[in-house]
Structure formats: C-alpha cells, structure tokens
Design a protein around this motif. Structure first.
Motif, PDB file in Angstrom:
ATOM      1  N   ASP A 192       0.881  -1.292   0.029  1.00  0.00           N
ATOM      2  CA  ASP A 192      -0.040   0.057  -0.044  1.00  0.00           C
ATOM      3  C   ASP A 192       0.782   1.198  -0.091  1.00  0.00           C
ATOM      4  OD1 ASP A 192      -2.705  -1.274   0.422  1.00  0.00           O
ATOM      5  OD2 ASP A 192      -1.663  -1.743   2.228  1.00  0.00           O
ATOM      6  N   GLU A 193       2.126   1.200   0.582  1.00  0.00           N
ATOM      7  CA  GLU A 193       2.777   2.415   0.751  1.00  0.00           C
ATOM      8  C   GLU A 193       4.227   1.807   0.777  1.00  0.00           C
ATOM      9  OE1 GLU A 193       2.312   4.915   4.162  1.00  0.00           O
ATOM     10  OE2 GLU A 193       0.357   4.115   4.379  1.00  0.00           O
ATOM     11  N   VAL A 194       5.168   2.705   0.115  1.00  0.00           N
ATOM     12  CA  VAL A 194       6.589   2.277  -0.009  1.00  0.00           C
ATOM     13  C   VAL A 194       7.591   3.517   0.363  1.00  0.00           C
ATOM     14  CG1 VAL A 194       8.553   1.562  -1.506  1.00  0.00           C
ATOM     15  CG2 VAL A 194       6.167   0.646  -1.898  1.00  0.00           C
ATOM     16  N   VAL A 195       8.186   3.242   1.414  1.00  0.00           N
ATOM     17  CA  VAL A 195       9.244   4.349   1.875  1.00  0.00           C
ATOM     18  C   VAL A 195      10.734   3.956   1.076  1.00  0.00           C
ATOM     19  CG1 VAL A 195      10.440   5.470   3.811  1.00  0.00           C
ATOM     20  CG2 VAL A 195       7.848   4.809   3.850  1.00  0.00           C
ATOM     21  N   VAL A 196      11.152   4.895   0.451  1.00  0.00           N
ATOM     22  CA  VAL A 196      12.480   4.530  -0.199  1.00  0.00           C
ATOM     23  C   VAL A 196      13.367   5.204   1.043  1.00  0.00           C
ATOM     24  CG1 VAL A 196      14.177   5.131  -1.838  1.00  0.00           C
ATOM     25  CG2 VAL A 196      11.669   4.888  -2.565  1.00  0.00           C
ATOM     26  N   LEU A 197      14.149   4.389   1.794  1.00  0.00           N
ATOM     27  CA  LEU A 197      14.824   4.790   2.890  1.00  0.00           C
ATOM     28  C   LEU A 197      16.436   4.928   2.398  1.00  0.00           C
ATOM     29  CD1 LEU A 197      14.447   5.263   5.989  1.00  0.00           C
ATOM     30  CD2 LEU A 197      15.175   2.887   6.400  1.00  0.00           C
ATOM     31  N   VAL A 198      16.709   6.268   2.178  1.00  0.00           N
ATOM     32  CA  VAL A 198      18.092   6.827   1.910  1.00  0.00           C
ATOM     33  C   VAL A 198      18.889   6.824   3.246  1.00  0.00           C
ATOM     34  CG1 VAL A 198      19.721   8.198   0.691  1.00  0.00           C
ATOM     35  CG2 VAL A 198      17.231   8.004  -0.022  1.00  0.00           C
ATOM     36  N   ALA A 199      19.705   5.452   3.263  1.00  0.00           N
ATOM     37  CA  ALA A 199      20.367   5.228   4.665  1.00  0.00           C
ATOM     38  C   ALA A 199      21.935   5.303   4.543  1.00  0.00           C
ATOM     39  CB  ALA A 199      20.127   3.609   5.049  1.00  0.00           C
ATOM     40  N   VAL A 200      22.305   5.416   5.832  1.00  0.00           N
ATOM     41  CA  VAL A 200      24.049   5.481   5.862  1.00  0.00           C
ATOM     42  C   VAL A 200      24.453   4.188   6.222  1.00  0.00           C
ATOM     43  CG1 VAL A 200      25.752   6.453   7.211  1.00  0.00           C
ATOM     44  CG2 VAL A 200      23.830   7.970   6.954  1.00  0.00           C
ATOM     45  N   ASN A 201      25.572   3.601   5.512  1.00  0.00           N
ATOM     46  CA  ASN A 201      26.163   2.429   5.445  1.00  0.00           C
ATOM     47  C   ASN A 201      27.449   2.822   5.841  1.00  0.00           C
ATOM     48  OD1 ASN A 201      27.727   0.242   5.100  1.00  0.00           O
ATOM     49  ND2 ASN A 201      26.108  -0.652   3.411  1.00  0.00           N
ATOM     50  N   GLY A 202      27.920   2.438   6.812  1.00  0.00           N
ATOM     51  CA  GLY A 202      29.400   2.702   7.346  1.00  0.00           C
ATOM     52  C   GLY A 202      30.293   1.988   6.407  1.00  0.00           C
ATOM     53  N   ASP A 203      30.477   1.097   5.822  1.00  0.00           N
ATOM     54  CA  ASP A 203      31.139   0.482   4.840  1.00  0.00           C
ATOM     55  C   ASP A 203      30.941   1.088   3.446  1.00  0.00           C
ATOM     56  OD1 ASP A 203      31.501  -1.427   6.464  1.00  0.00           O
ATOM     57  OD2 ASP A 203      30.007  -2.978   5.768  1.00  0.00           O
ATOM     58  N   LYS A 204      30.363   2.150   3.205  1.00  0.00           N
ATOM     59  CA  LYS A 204      30.293   2.845   1.828  1.00  0.00           C
ATOM     60  C   LYS A 204      30.518   4.364   2.141  1.00  0.00           C
ATOM     61  CE  LYS A 204      27.037  -0.366  -0.325  1.00  0.00           C
ATOM     62  NZ  LYS A 204      25.807  -0.376  -1.093  1.00  0.00           N
ATOM     63  N   HIS A 205      30.978   4.784   1.190  1.00  0.00           N
ATOM     64  CA  HIS A 205      31.445   6.353   1.459  1.00  0.00           C
ATOM     65  C   HIS A 205      30.631   7.195   0.018  1.00  0.00           C
ATOM     66  CE1 HIS A 205      34.075   5.248   4.418  1.00  0.00           C
ATOM     67  NE2 HIS A 205      34.395   4.263   3.640  1.00  0.00           N
ATOM     68  N   PRO A 206      29.688   7.803   0.274  1.00  0.00           N
ATOM     69  CA  PRO A 206      28.796   8.132  -0.918  1.00  0.00           C
ATOM     70  C   PRO A 206      29.315   9.446  -1.232  1.00  0.00           C
ATOM     71  CG  PRO A 206      27.361   8.090   1.133  1.00  0.00           C
ATOM     72  CD  PRO A 206      28.645   7.337   1.328  1.00  0.00           C
ATOM     73  N   ASP A 207      29.112  10.247  -2.403  1.00  0.00           N
ATOM     74  CA  ASP A 207      29.670  11.143  -2.668  1.00  0.00           C
ATOM     75  C   ASP A 207      28.764  12.561  -2.233  1.00  0.00           C
ATOM     76  OD1 ASP A 207      31.468  10.241  -4.422  1.00  0.00           O
ATOM     77  OD2 ASP A 207      30.140  10.427  -6.345  1.00  0.00           O
ATOM     78  N   ALA A 208      27.476  12.194  -1.752  1.00  0.00           N
ATOM     79  CA  ALA A 208      26.732  13.313  -0.913  1.00  0.00           C
ATOM     80  C   ALA A 208      25.952  12.368   0.431  1.00  0.00           C
ATOM     81  CB  ALA A 208      25.558  13.754  -1.942  1.00  0.00           C
ATOM     82  N   ASP A 209      25.820  13.576   1.244  1.00  0.00           N
ATOM     83  CA  ASP A 209      25.157  13.093   2.406  1.00  0.00           C
ATOM     84  C   ASP A 209      23.743  12.549   2.202  1.00  0.00           C
ATOM     85  OD1 ASP A 209      23.045  15.091   2.570  1.00  0.00           O
ATOM     86  OD2 ASP A 209      24.469  16.270   3.709  1.00  0.00           O
ATOM     87  N   GLU A 210      23.173  11.708   3.171  1.00  0.00           N
ATOM     88  CA  GLU A 210      21.835  11.103   2.815  1.00  0.00           C
ATOM     89  C   GLU A 210      20.593  12.206   2.475  1.00  0.00           C
ATOM     90  OE1 GLU A 210      22.068  11.666   7.506  1.00  0.00           O
ATOM     91  OE2 GLU A 210      23.469  11.372   5.837  1.00  0.00           O
ATOM     92  N   LYS A 211      20.824  13.037   3.232  1.00  0.00           N
ATOM     93  CA  LYS A 211      19.800  14.085   2.690  1.00  0.00           C
ATOM     94  C   LYS A 211      19.914  14.555   1.393  1.00  0.00           C
ATOM     95  CE  LYS A 211      19.236  15.745   7.445  1.00  0.00           C
ATOM     96  NZ  LYS A 211      19.351  16.562   8.392  1.00  0.00           N
ATOM     97  N   LYS A 212      20.983  14.836   0.917  1.00  0.00           N
ATOM     98  CA  LYS A 212      21.083  15.115  -0.542  1.00  0.00           C
ATOM     99  C   LYS A 212      20.751  14.141  -1.563  1.00  0.00           C
ATOM    100  CE  LYS A 212      24.395  18.770  -0.128  1.00  0.00           C
ATOM    101  NZ  LYS A 212      25.868  19.243  -0.085  1.00  0.00           N
ATOM    102  N   ARG A 213      21.150  12.992  -0.965  1.00  0.00           N
ATOM    103  CA  ARG A 213      20.920  11.650  -1.962  1.00  0.00           C
ATOM    104  C   ARG A 213      19.357  11.463  -1.813  1.00  0.00           C
ATOM    105  NH1 ARG A 213      23.262   7.284   0.840  1.00  0.00           N
ATOM    106  NH2 ARG A 213      24.072   8.611   2.364  1.00  0.00           N
ATOM    107  N   ALA A 214      18.536  11.588  -0.717  1.00  0.00           N
ATOM    108  CA  ALA A 214      17.010  11.473  -0.646  1.00  0.00           C
ATOM    109  C   ALA A 214      16.414  12.490  -1.604  1.00  0.00           C
ATOM    110  CB  ALA A 214      16.565  11.784   0.649  1.00  0.00           C
ATOM    111  N   ALA A 215      17.053  13.662  -1.613  1.00  0.00           N
ATOM    112  CA  ALA A 215      16.500  14.568  -2.520  1.00  0.00           C
ATOM    113  C   ALA A 215      16.550  14.254  -3.937  1.00  0.00           C
ATOM    114  CB  ALA A 215      17.100  15.987  -2.242  1.00  0.00           C
ATOM    115  N   ALA A 216      17.729  13.690  -4.407  1.00  0.00           N
ATOM    116  CA  ALA A 216      18.004  13.199  -5.743  1.00  0.00           C
ATOM    117  C   ALA A 216      16.895  12.111  -6.106  1.00  0.00           C
ATOM    118  CB  ALA A 216      19.350  12.823  -5.826  1.00  0.00           C
TER     119      ALA A 216
END
Length: 140
Positions: free
Chosen positions: A34-58
């Motif tokens: 009925d509902e899906v939440v795309v959860l942009v999470a922080v994974n300590g093993d990964k080093h993304p180019d942007a923080d989770e808030k910027k990735r969520a906006a993308a």
C-alpha cells in the motif's frame, strides 16, 4: 501493521546514485504494498559522494509525481528500527545475482529476528548488470 491494515514497506539503500534498477524495484513494490518508503540510509562500509539528505532529494527528483504512495526518507540507524518507529511491516530488497541473495539472506535473518520480514524482488535481466558502483564509475 497499522490499524487500517495498510501494509507499509521500506526499501533501504545508500542509493549513490539511484539507478534504473532501483526505480524498477520501487515501481514493482508499489504494486504489491500500500505504501513504499525509499529509505536513503547511511552505511558505514560505503562512502557516498553526497550525504543522505542530498541523496534523498535526488531520489525524490526522479520519482514520478503520480507515485503518491511512495515517499522518501533519510535515515541514520538500523532499518529495523526505522520500521518499528514508522509502522512498516516489510523490508524490500532488490537482488541481482546469487551473491546478492547470499548477502541479503544474512541481513534478512537479522531483521527477522528483530521482528521485520524481508521480501526479495529479483532484478529484471536487462537491469541486473547496473549497480550503483557501475553507475558511479560511469559518471566520473
């Protein structure tokens, strides 16, 4: 599950970047739950180019506006804790190959022990080769 019997699912990931395969998993999940939440999470093993808030906006920027049952949230912490805090009954995970299935099965067992079920959605063959790692390398 909530008192209205609607099933909320959470699709967690680092989404760095959000690929066509991720979009396909969300699309198929919204047909099941009925509902899906795309959860942009922080994974300590990964080093993304942007923080989770910027990735969520993308991620929000590429979701079709008529997908009204899909929301995006940024989160630091265990996915199972988010599920408990936000009344989500299921974690959705996309799997591309047997290596993914083995790794995801271990996570699913842990989340099950914390009271949250996991559903695997296999990647469509034409999307299985694209990982965030490949997509990141292509944009550099």
């Amino acid at each position: 599950m909530g008192t209205d019997d609607r099933v909320r699912a959470v699709y967690p990931g680092s989404f760095d970047p959000f690929t066509p395969g991720h979009l396909d998993v969300v699309d198929r999940a919204r047909g099941i739950f009925d509902e899906v939440v795309v959860l942009v999470a922080v994974n300590g093993d990964k080093h993304p180019d942007a923080d989770e808030k910027k990735r969520a906006a993308a991620v929000r920027a590429v979701l079709p506006p008529d997908w009204t049952t899909v929301t995006v949230a940024a989160w630091r912490g265990l996915t199972a804790a988010y599920c408990r805090d936000h009344d989500a009954a299921v974690i959705v995970r996309g799997v591309r190959n047997t290596s993914d299935i083995q790794a995801e099965s271990r996570l699913a067992a842990m989340n099950e022990s914390l009271g949250v079920a996991t559903v695997f959605l296999p990647a469509r063959p034409e999307l299985a080769a694209v990982s965030s790692t490949v997509a990141r390398a292509a944009r550099r």
